[in-house]
Design a protein around this motif. Structure first.
Motif, short mmCIF file in Angstrom:
data_model
loop_
_atom_site.label_atom_id
_atom_site.label_comp_id
_atom_site.label_asym_id
_atom_site.label_seq_id
_atom_site.Cartn_x
_atom_site.Cartn_y
_atom_site.Cartn_z
N SER A 62 0.83 -1.21 0.00
CA SER A 62 0.00 0.00 0.00
C SER A 62 0.85 1.25 0.00
N GLN B 41 -8.52 1.63 -1.24
CA GLN B 41 -9.09 0.65 -0.32
C GLN B 41 -10.30 1.26 0.39
N GLU C 47 -6.31 -3.55 -3.57
CA GLU C 47 -7.18 -4.56 -2.96
C GLU C 47 -8.64 -4.37 -3.31
#
Ligand SMILES: Nc1ncnc2c1ncn2[C@@H]1O[C@H](COP(=O)(O)OP(=O)(O)OP(=O)(O)O)[C@@H](O)[C@H]1O
Ligand SMILES: [Mg+2]
Length: 266
Positions: free
Chosen positions: A46, A88, A175
């Motif tokens: 991330s 996300q 994700e």
């Protein structure tokens, strides 16, 4: 596969005091690739993603997009050049409908040029573009549904529609299938598979079923550094990659099972 790189990272590093979240990561994402960034929890996925998207400043290293150094460009300037990320965490306007949300993104893209057009043309253009984007992600029948009434999977689809409204050359997905049911996740894989082949995609993904069904190229991060980079079939065989995942509680079977057959495993 010798397509030119769309994105190149050179020694990308992020430090938080004594913590090094990314340590000198270099990689190339080639035109038209479905490039997956994987690695166990805390590997730095991330963080790397946020530096590429422009939401986190780099400590050291450089990011080049379509041959231009964008390391210090703000996020909106990256979007204007065709590098767009979904996140996300949801960034949707919950009381608006699916169409309202896409319309805002389209209006943002049309920006100044839209002000010069006649209002009637402009509304027609926006309406057409909204229809196209919703169709592209399979949400055309949810056009007038408020975001708060959409399922989790549909919201993620809508986030992709918003990103598509910016006409990305490189689409970054962090994700996207997190929290999805198996059927939502299947639908999402089909959605990504239906995007234009010349749209390059960099995806951070935990679900190995999704990874091995979509990815044409894999980069594995471990403890902030690049552990492996190559074709999915090669990466799957690597013992060091399997070992990195074992510490994460995931098994080496993640990499040894042919994972295109989720239905067969059920
Ligand atoms: N703002 C921050 N301050 C301090 N440390 C951070 C910060 N953000 C991330 N880290 C640390 O950097 C490392 C990499 O984190 P990152 O969130 O990028 O990993 P990840 O691969 O995305 O993990 P996950 O699979 O859990 O999403 C971790 O050790 C994390 O604790
Ligand atoms: Mg993460």
């Amino acid at each position: 596969m010798s397509a030119a790189p769309v994105l190149e990272l050179h020694g990308l590093t992020k430090r938080y005091g004594a913590i090094t979240a990314n340590a000198g990561v270099s990689l190339a994402v080639r035109a038209g690739a479905r490039h997956a960034l994987i690695g166990p929890n805390g590997a730095g996925k991330s963080t790397l993603f946020a530096m590429v998207a422009g939401s986190l400043p780099v400590t050291a290293g450089a990011i080049s997009f379509l041959g231009e150094d964008i390391t210090r460009l703000p996020r909106h300037a990256r979007v204007a050049r065709g590098l767009t990320a979904t996140f996300q965490h949801s960034s949707l306007f919950a009381s608006g409908t699916a169409a309202d949300n896409v319309a805002l993104a389209v209006q943002r893209r049309l920006g100044l040029s839209a002000r010069l057009a006649r209002p009637a043309d402009r509304f027609a253009d926006i309406d057409t573009a909204v229809g196209e984007q919703l169709r592209a992600v399979g949400l055309d029948r949810r056009r007038d549904t408020p975001v708060h009434s959409l399922s989790h999977g549909e919201r993620r689809q809508l986030e992709v529609a918003l990103a598509l409204a910016t006409r990305p050359r490189l689409l970054l997905l962090d994700e996207p299938t997190a929290g999805m049911s198996p059927s939502e996740s299947d639908r999402f894989v089909a959605l990504i598979g239906s995007l234009p082949e010349d749209m390059t995609i960099l995806i951070v993904e935990h679900d190995m079923n999704v990874v091995f069904r979509l990815a044409t190229h894999l980069t594995v991060l471990h403890l902030g550094s690049l552990l492996a980079d190559g074709r999915p079939e090669e990466i799957r065989q690597r013992r060091d990659v399997q070992a990195a995942y074992l510490g994460d509680g995931a098994g080496e079977d993640l990499f040894t099972e042919p994972s295109t057959s989720r239905a067969g495993a059920a």
